[in-house]
Design an enzyme around this catalytic site. Structure first.
Site, PDB file in Angstrom:
ATOM      1  N   TYR A  28     -17.168  17.500 -13.405  1.00  0.00           N
ATOM      2  CA  TYR A  28     -17.515  16.088 -13.485  1.00  0.00           C
ATOM      3  C   TYR A  28     -18.496  15.769 -12.351  1.00  0.00           C
ATOM      4  CZ  TYR A  28     -17.129  11.066 -13.532  1.00  0.00           C
ATOM      5  OH  TYR A  28     -17.423   9.733 -13.589  1.00  0.00           O
ATOM      6  N   ASP A  33      -8.702  19.550 -13.133  1.00  0.00           N
ATOM      7  CA  ASP A  33      -9.032  18.242 -13.702  1.00  0.00           C
ATOM      8  C   ASP A  33      -8.749  18.323 -15.206  1.00  0.00           C
ATOM      9  OD1 ASP A  33     -10.220  15.988 -14.809  1.00  0.00           O
ATOM     10  OD2 ASP A  33     -11.884  15.963 -13.378  1.00  0.00           O
ATOM     11  N   ARG A  68       0.830  -1.221   0.000  1.00  0.00           N
ATOM     12  CA  ARG A  68       0.000   0.000   0.000  1.00  0.00           C
ATOM     13  C   ARG A  68       0.858   1.262   0.000  1.00  0.00           C
ATOM     14  NH1 ARG A  68      -1.834   1.793   4.393  1.00  0.00           N
ATOM     15  NH2 ARG A  68      -2.074  -0.258   5.342  1.00  0.00           N
ATOM     16  N   LYS A 122      -9.560   7.363 -18.885  1.00  0.00           N
ATOM     17  CA  LYS A 122      -9.975   7.941 -20.168  1.00  0.00           C
ATOM     18  C   LYS A 122      -8.806   7.922 -21.167  1.00  0.00           C
ATOM     19  CE  LYS A 122     -13.670   8.482 -17.682  1.00  0.00           C
ATOM     20  NZ  LYS A 122     -13.954   9.681 -16.916  1.00  0.00           N
TER      21      LYS A 122
HETATM   22  C1  PLP Z   1     -14.327   9.984 -15.570  1.00  0.00           C
HETATM   23  C2  PLP Z   1     -13.944  11.297 -14.991  1.00  0.00           C
HETATM   24  C3  PLP Z   1     -13.611  11.425 -13.638  1.00  0.00           C
HETATM   25  C4  PLP Z   1     -13.696  10.266 -12.652  1.00  0.00           C
HETATM   26  O1  PLP Z   1     -12.767   9.287 -12.943  1.00  0.00           O
HETATM   27  P1  PLP Z   1     -12.989   7.723 -12.613  1.00  0.00           P
HETATM   28  O2  PLP Z   1     -11.754   7.126 -13.168  1.00  0.00           O
HETATM   29  O3  PLP Z   1     -14.245   7.299 -13.301  1.00  0.00           O
HETATM   30  O4  PLP Z   1     -13.111   7.595 -11.137  1.00  0.00           O
HETATM   31  C5  PLP Z   1     -13.213  12.671 -13.169  1.00  0.00           C
HETATM   32  N1  PLP Z   1     -13.161  13.744 -14.001  1.00  0.00           N
HETATM   33  C6  PLP Z   1     -13.489  13.653 -15.312  1.00  0.00           C
HETATM   34  C7  PLP Z   1     -13.418  14.870 -16.161  1.00  0.00           C
HETATM   35  C8  PLP Z   1     -13.890  12.432 -15.845  1.00  0.00           C
HETATM   36  O5  PLP Z   1     -14.215  12.362 -17.144  1.00  0.00           O
END
Ligand code: PLP
Length: 394
Positions: free
Chosen positions: A109, A185, A56, A210
């Protein structure tokens, strides 16, 4: 480290995604990092800085991806991998002091907004949501006359799914002036398209799920910062709250990252073509894509992004007795090549009507459909959209 920070800084990002995070060139060493599956490491002395200790605390399979992502974002330190994008959001929000003020885009998000809202409801912080494209409104929330200044500014640009564009340079300067740190983000853009640290952000967040991993087969997140104090706090949070990455996911993410530049090049070019063609279509009442010169965020995006990303949104007009929302559903169901599914940033093109999610705010139109353009041939993608749009005539 196969690629030093100085080397990475002198190379183009297209090269760094391929060259970063490789094992040292020892005789007979593998050219790719091995996948290490172990929950513990040999040791008898006192555990100190740099000891792996336990699974961890660290894992050798995380390191190459963290190194590569740090170099791609232009950070002075390696990134930190997390179990998911939202595990990274949780860690980033832990930087807001108790009962501190968080300013967040009203079209962040959805998961990030839910988390911040629930923290606010428990009294852990004060949440101020704002239209991030409205610079004056953000400045007002950061430092209200006679009110409490913000502790953290959350940036997401382009926003999801409205694709609003924030003025990074103005907002990051104002946030610092107010004494706030800035978290961005950067999931939609990746470091190849937008570099938030260079634009004044303190921490960059990714849903690695993504574009970075790029094949819709892992769930992972990451944070990147050049500030050693912030990184230590985030690392501590990850270790103690336990949102760590699985080694296999980390290994897959680095494998996916190798083709990021090619994928982005293709999908951005295709998104631009599709946005233009959809703009003129009789069944489409609106197209949101910062690459269109008519888009309200176009000039701002052009001044701070290297391209416009490969997510676009359309609003479907009412057709043949159907409401816009029903026509949008019919469009999505009528496609053969595009996959009707949530998420974005994979090699395959995905499409969905956003309001099918009950958590999606009312300010997102019912007939809004989000398209994540993949790397298929653009004429094949267009032909599929065209036939499904034509089917709305009857
Ligand atoms: C998908 C997404 C998240 C969350 O990510 P996960 O991997 O699904 O937990 C956060 N911000 C944006 C812009 C996203 O597209």
């Amino acid at each position: 480290m196969s690629l030093t920070d100085a080397q990475a800084a002198s190379l183009s990002a297209e090269t760094v995604v391929v060259a970063a995070g490789r094992p040292p060139r020892d005789r007979d060493a593998p050219v790719n990092p091995p996948l290490v599956l172990s929950s513990t490491y040999y040791g008898t002395g006192p555990l100190g800085d740099g000891d792996r200790g336990y699974g961890r605390y660290s894992n050798p399979t995380w390191d190459p991806f963290e190194e590569a992502l740090g170099q791609l974002e232009g950070a002075e330190l390696p990134g930190l991998l997390y179990a998911s994008g939202l595990a990274a959001v949780s860690s980033a929000l832990s930087l807001v002091p108790a009962r501190g003020v968080l300013v967040m885009p009203s079209h962040s998000y959805a998961g990030s907004l839910v988390m911040a809202t629930e923290m606010a409801e428990k009294g852990f912080l004060e949440l101020r949501t704002v239209d991030i494209a409205d610079t004056g409104a953000v400045l007002e929330q950061l430092a209200p006359a006679g009110g409490t200044p913000a502790n953290m500014l959350w940036l997401e640009s382009p926003t999801n799914p409205m694709l609003g564009i924030a003025d990074f340079r103005t907002l990051t300067a104002a946030a610092h002036e107010a004494g706030a740190i800035v978290v961005t983000d950067n999931t939609f853009s990746t470091p190849l398209v937008q570099q938030p640290l260079a634009l004044g952000s303190d921490v960059v967040l990714h849903s690695v799920t993504k574009y970075l991993s790029g094949h819709s087969d892992v769930v992972l997140g990451a944070l990147v910062t050049s500030d050693a104090g912030l990184r230590a706090a985030l690392l501590h949070h990850r270790t103690i709250h336990g949102g760590i990455a699985g080694p296999f996911e980390a290994w897959l993410a680095l494998r996916g990252l190798r083709t990021l530049a090619l994928r982005i090049e293709r999908s951005q070019a295709s998104a631009a073509v599709l946005a233009e063609r959809l703009s003129g279509h009789r069944h489409i009442s609106g197209v949101r894509f910062p690459g269109l010169v008519t888009d309200p965020g176009h000039a701002r995006a052009a001044s701070q992004m290297k391209g416009f990303g490969s997510v676009l949104c359309i609003e479907v007009a009412p057709a043949a007795g159907l409401s816009g929302a029903d026509a949008a559903d019919r469009l999505v169901q009528g496609l053969d090549l595009w996959l009707p599914a949530t998420s974005l940033g994979g090699v395959e093109s995905l499409i969905e009507r956003r309001r099918r999610h009950t958590a999606e705010p009312d300010s997102v139109p019912e007939n809004l459909v989000r398209l994540s353009v993949g790397i298929e041939n653009v004429e094949d993608l267009w032909a599929d959209l065209e036939q499904a749009l034509k089917a709305l005539d009857s």
